[in-house]
Structures are given as structure tokens and as C-alpha cells.
Design a protein around this motif. Structure first.
Motif, PDB file in Angstrom:
ATOM      1  N   VAL A  76     -42.519  10.097  54.845  1.00 51.98           N
ATOM      2  CA  VAL A  76     -42.633   8.982  55.637  1.00 51.98           C
ATOM      3  C   VAL A  76     -42.207   8.010  54.981  1.00 51.98           C
ATOM      4  O   VAL A  76     -41.873   6.980  55.369  1.00 51.98           O
ATOM      5  N   VAL A  77     -42.319   7.900  53.412  1.00 51.52           N
ATOM      6  CA  VAL A  77     -41.712   6.696  52.901  1.00 51.52           C
ATOM      7  C   VAL A  77     -40.369   6.976  52.175  1.00 51.52           C
ATOM      8  O   VAL A  77     -39.414   6.262  52.491  1.00 51.52           O
ATOM      9  N   GLU A  78     -40.148   8.308  51.618  1.00 52.44           N
ATOM     10  CA  GLU A  78     -38.753   8.657  51.210  1.00 52.44           C
ATOM     11  C   GLU A  78     -37.718   8.949  52.329  1.00 52.44           C
ATOM     12  O   GLU A  78     -36.715   8.863  51.927  1.00 52.44           O
ATOM     13  N   ASP A  79     -38.243   9.231  53.625  1.00 53.88           N
ATOM     14  CA  ASP A  79     -37.447   9.432  54.587  1.00 53.88           C
ATOM     15  C   ASP A  79     -37.767   8.824  55.965  1.00 53.88           C
ATOM     16  O   ASP A  79     -38.267   9.110  57.023  1.00 53.88           O
ATOM     17  N   PRO A  80     -37.497   7.295  55.670  1.00 57.05           N
ATOM     18  CA  PRO A  80     -38.027   6.295  56.919  1.00 57.05           C
ATOM     19  C   PRO A  80     -36.975   6.329  57.778  1.00 57.05           C
ATOM     20  O   PRO A  80     -37.186   5.664  58.798  1.00 57.05           O
ATOM     21  N   ASP A  81     -35.978   6.872  58.157  1.00 59.64           N
ATOM     22  CA  ASP A  81     -34.887   7.123  59.061  1.00 59.64           C
ATOM     23  C   ASP A  81     -35.361   7.714  60.357  1.00 59.64           C
ATOM     24  O   ASP A  81     -34.783   7.361  61.393  1.00 59.64           O
ATOM     25  N   PHE A  82     -36.350   8.541  60.091  1.00 64.71           N
ATOM     26  CA  PHE A  82     -36.808   9.313  61.368  1.00 64.71           C
ATOM     27  C   PHE A  82     -38.172   9.127  61.481  1.00 64.71           C
ATOM     28  O   PHE A  82     -38.930   9.726  60.849  1.00 64.71           O
ATOM     29  N   ALA A  83     -38.638   7.871  62.146  1.00 70.22           N
ATOM     30  CA  ALA A  83     -40.020   7.678  62.498  1.00 70.22           C
ATOM     31  C   ALA A  83     -40.534   8.363  63.783  1.00 70.22           C
ATOM     32  O   ALA A  83     -40.425   8.054  64.768  1.00 70.22           O
ATOM     33  N   TYR A  84     -40.799   9.750  63.454  1.00 68.97           N
ATOM     34  CA  TYR A  84     -40.921  10.547  64.558  1.00 68.97           C
ATOM     35  C   TYR A  84     -41.883  10.254  65.298  1.00 68.97           C
ATOM     36  O   TYR A  84     -42.102  10.875  66.485  1.00 68.97           O
ATOM     37  N   ASN A  85     -43.053   9.485  64.799  1.00 68.95           N
ATOM     38  CA  ASN A  85     -44.149   9.124  65.773  1.00 68.95           C
ATOM     39  C   ASN A  85     -43.840   7.888  66.499  1.00 68.95           C
ATOM     40  O   ASN A  85     -44.894   7.474  67.256  1.00 68.95           O
ATOM     41  N   THR A  86     -42.699   7.428  66.351  1.00 69.40           N
ATOM     42  CA  THR A  86     -42.403   6.377  67.591  1.00 69.40           C
ATOM     43  C   THR A  86     -41.612   6.761  68.764  1.00 69.40           C
ATOM     44  O   THR A  86     -41.495   5.960  69.839  1.00 69.40           O
ATOM     45  N   TYR A  87     -41.364   8.094  68.903  1.00 68.38           N
ATOM     46  CA  TYR A  87     -40.559   8.536  70.003  1.00 68.38           C
ATOM     47  C   TYR A  87     -41.912   9.145  71.142  1.00 68.38           C
ATOM     48  O   TYR A  87     -42.349  10.312  70.944  1.00 68.38           O
ATOM     49  N   VAL A  88     -42.049   8.228  72.018  1.00 69.62           N
ATOM     50  CA  VAL A  88     -43.187   8.316  72.953  1.00 69.62           C
ATOM     51  C   VAL A  88     -42.793   8.325  74.304  1.00 69.62           C
ATOM     52  O   VAL A  88     -42.941   9.530  74.705  1.00 69.62           O
ATOM     53  N   ASP A  89     -42.351   7.199  74.720  1.00 63.39           N
ATOM     54  CA  ASP A  89     -41.678   7.299  76.086  1.00 63.39           C
ATOM     55  C   ASP A  89     -40.239   7.167  76.002  1.00 63.39           C
ATOM     56  O   ASP A  89     -39.673   5.937  76.126  1.00 63.39           O
ATOM     57  N   MET A  90     -39.769   8.507  75.964  1.00 61.15           N
ATOM     58  CA  MET A  90     -38.401   8.528  75.692  1.00 61.15           C
ATOM     59  C   MET A  90     -37.347   8.569  76.910  1.00 61.15           C
ATOM     60  O   MET A  90     -37.712   9.158  77.792  1.00 61.15           O
ATOM     61  N   ASP A  91     -36.205   7.746  76.629  1.00 63.19           N
ATOM     62  CA  ASP A  91     -35.081   7.845  77.813  1.00 63.19           C
ATOM     63  C   ASP A  91     -34.392   9.158  77.415  1.00 63.19           C
ATOM     64  O   ASP A  91     -34.703   9.910  76.377  1.00 63.19           O
ATOM     65  N   GLU A  92     -33.433   9.465  78.214  1.00 63.28           N
ATOM     66  CA  GLU A  92     -32.714  10.713  78.049  1.00 63.28           C
ATOM     67  C   GLU A  92     -32.041  10.859  76.594  1.00 63.28           C
ATOM     68  O   GLU A  92     -32.157  11.763  76.017  1.00 63.28           O
ATOM     69  N   ALA A  93     -31.460   9.784  76.102  1.00 64.84           N
ATOM     70  CA  ALA A  93     -30.893   9.692  74.659  1.00 64.84           C
ATOM     71  C   ALA A  93     -31.814   9.719  73.666  1.00 64.84           C
ATOM     72  O   ALA A  93     -31.566  10.616  72.615  1.00 64.84           O
ATOM     73  N   ALA A  94     -32.977   9.153  73.861  1.00 65.97           N
ATOM     74  CA  ALA A  94     -34.062   9.208  72.547  1.00 65.97           C
ATOM     75  C   ALA A  94     -34.448  10.569  72.841  1.00 65.97           C
ATOM     76  O   ALA A  94     -34.811  10.921  71.673  1.00 65.97           O
ATOM     77  N   PHE A  95     -34.698  11.063  73.783  1.00 69.31           N
ATOM     78  CA  PHE A  95     -35.257  12.597  73.847  1.00 69.31           C
ATOM     79  C   PHE A  95     -34.363  13.477  73.282  1.00 69.31           C
ATOM     80  O   PHE A  95     -34.671  14.264  72.460  1.00 69.31           O
ATOM     81  N   ALA A  96     -33.086  13.479  73.469  1.00 68.04           N
ATOM     82  CA  ALA A  96     -32.039  14.351  72.863  1.00 68.04           C
ATOM     83  C   ALA A  96     -31.960  14.318  71.599  1.00 68.04           C
ATOM     84  O   ALA A  96     -32.021  15.166  70.734  1.00 68.04           O
ATOM     85  N   SER A  97     -31.986  13.067  70.975  1.00 67.76           N
ATOM     86  CA  SER A  97     -32.068  12.488  69.380  1.00 67.76           C
ATOM     87  C   SER A  97     -33.254  13.113  68.759  1.00 67.76           C
ATOM     88  O   SER A  97     -33.071  13.719  67.729  1.00 67.76           O
ATOM     89  N   PHE A  98     -34.621  12.984  69.531  1.00 67.74           N
ATOM     90  CA  PHE A  98     -35.637  13.515  68.746  1.00 67.74           C
ATOM     91  C   PHE A  98     -35.683  15.154  68.635  1.00 67.74           C
ATOM     92  O   PHE A  98     -35.926  15.740  67.525  1.00 67.74           O
ATOM     93  N   VAL A  99     -35.234  15.959  69.700  1.00 68.92           N
ATOM     94  CA  VAL A  99     -35.388  17.263  69.685  1.00 68.92           C
ATOM     95  C   VAL A  99     -34.184  17.532  68.822  1.00 68.92           C
ATOM     96  O   VAL A  99     -34.355  18.479  67.973  1.00 68.92           O
TER      97      VAL A  99
END
Length: 267
Positions: free
Chosen positions: A189-212
């Protein structure tokens, strides 16, 4: 005439070094035994707690709440919100939810006492009620050095673990749920900060697709499953020790009531 050779006695430094290493060995062994003893006590406490869950009535309708089944546990601690389990892995624990104290159960047991093992808990940013649910429920749990709590999650690095354990159960106060694993990956989580996986909680369609897309691209699991917007996701997070700030993350999507997993179980 042969000369008499005197045996050379070890120097005081030798004995000091020997004593030091023996002491380190004894202390390390003692600490390990103490940790094993502590973890066995923690596990026994969870097993005792699990015995308080009442069996579901045979005629219970799909999606029915579990207020009565979990009544004894919620009476002990109202922060309890559900029970998570993965069959035959050792993962079978209460899940706590205390949004006013976001990381309280990181270092506290079910009774609220300090504990290195903590208790699995739902991210404070998530919503889980009888009327509203986040479309990604994120649950944290420790990976103890002895492999307990969420330690078994790191076994999803192996194809056979996914093949044998593709389903996670999360039974909450508001109904039972089965989730099929579709991705599992390690991240620093320090070396790879661009994907904060635990911030994807209440996702709209675009955020959902990005997370998956991102979790599938990183995954050790070849599931053949691609969740679509409208699915409910479950994300489990624990420590992973191959890097200084490593996490291991297992992602699953909720199955329709009565459905079975559809992933690539031969992977």
C-alpha cells in the motif's frame, strides 16, 4: 621425543557468545510458545462464541433476517453485525461494526478488551442495514504470524485453494449471503499508492468497472468471473509479509439466493 601439546581452553569470549545465543534461543522459543498459547485461547473464544448462533429454521425464507439466530451474540456486544466463514479453512469469525470508532477492533477482542489478534471488522465507510447496503463491503482481519484469523486468505495465491474454497459466507443480522471469489491479489500500500482498493465502497458504475478491472488484472486467481454493476461485492483484507507494507486482498461477488458459484473451478 614427541612434544606434549596442551589443549587450548575456550576463551571467556567464547563462553559469553555461547550464553548469548542460548539465551536468544530460549527467549525466542518462549515467545513463540506464548504466541501459540495466546492464539489457541483466541481461537477457543471464537469457537465458544460461534456456539451461541442458533440454527436457521428449515422453513426460513430466503433473505430473512437473523435477529433471533444472533440474539445471544448481539446481547453480548451490539457492535456485532455478522459472521464470516470459509468452509474448511479455519476462517469462521464474528464481524464487528463500529463507525464511531473506525479501527477499534483492529486491536480489541469481541469483548472490547485489548488484543493483538483483534476481531474482523467492517470498514466504517460501509453501510449495512436492513434497508441500505454499500455495493462493496470491506472487512479487515489480522494475519497473525501463526497463520490465524485472516491468515488463510493468503493461500488464495495457490490455484488449488480457489478450486477447493471458491465461496465465502457472510451471514449478517439482515440475512444470509454467499459470495463467490473472483480475484485475489497482493499489494504494497506504500509502494503502490495509485490503487487504494479500500476506498471503493459506494461505487457508481464507472468506479465499479475500474475496481473490477484493476483487481482482476492483479489477481492470482483465474476465476473467469467478471462482476457487473448492480452486483454486491465483498472485499477481505489482511496483512501480507512479502513486502514491508503488504496486504492480501480477496474479492468476491454475492450470489443470488440459492445459486452456486460459476467460476472456473478447474483453474
Amino acid at each position: 621425543m614427541a612434544k606434549h601439546v596442551r589443549s587450548r581452553r575456550p576463551s571467556p569470549l567464547y563462553w559469553l557468545a555461547l550464553f548469548f545465543f542460548a539465551l536468544v534461543f530460549l527467549v525466542s522459543g518462549g515467545l513463540l510458545l506464548h504466541r501459540l498459547w495466546q492464539d489457541s485461547r483466541v481461537q477457543a473464544d471464537f469457537e465458544t462464541l460461534e456456539q451461541q448462533i442458533l440454527p436457521a429454521p428449515a422453513d426460513t425464507a430466503a433473505g430473512a433476517d437473523n435477529t433471533d439466530r444472533f440474539a445471544a451474540i448481539t446481547a453480548m456486544n451490539p457492535d456485532f453485525i455478522g459472521w464470516i466463514s470459509i468452509e474448511d479453512t479455519g476462517v469462521s469469525f464474528p464481524v464487528m461494526y463500529s463507525p464511531d470508532r473506525p479501527d477499534f477492533y483492529l486491536r480489541h477482542n469481541f469483548s472490547g478488551e485489548y488484543s493483538d489478534s483483534g476481531t474482523p471488522y467492517l470498514d466504517a465507510a460501509c453501510t449495512l442495514t436492513d434497508r441500505q447496503r454499500s455495493n462493496n463491503l470491506i472487512i479487515y482481519g489480522h494475519n497473525m504470524k501463526t497463520g490465524t484469523i485472516f491468515g488463510p486468505l493468503t493461500e488464495y495465491k495457490k490455484p488449488e485453494t480457489y478450486r477447493d474454497h471458491p465461496v465465502v459466507r457472510l451471514d449478517t443480522l439482515y440475512g444470509d449471503g454467499a459470495y463467490e471469489v473472483f480475484a485475489a491479489f497482493a499489494i504494497d500500500v506504500v509502494e503502490d499508492p495509485d490503487f487504494a482498493y479500500n476506498t471503493y465502497v459506494d461505487m457508481d458504475e464507472a468506479a465499479f468497472a475500474s475496481f473490477v478491472s484493476q483487481v482482476k488484472a492483479r489477481s492470482d486467481v483465474d476465476s473467469g468471473i467478471t462482476p457487473v454493476y448492480g452486483d454486491e461485492l465483498l472485499t477481505l483484507s489482511t496483512c501480507e509479509y512479502s513486502s514491508p507494507n503488504g496486504r492480501y486482498v480477496v474479492c468476491a461477488r454475492r450470489l443470488a439466493d440459492g445459486a452456486e458459484g460459476t467460476g472456473n473451478l478447474d483453474s
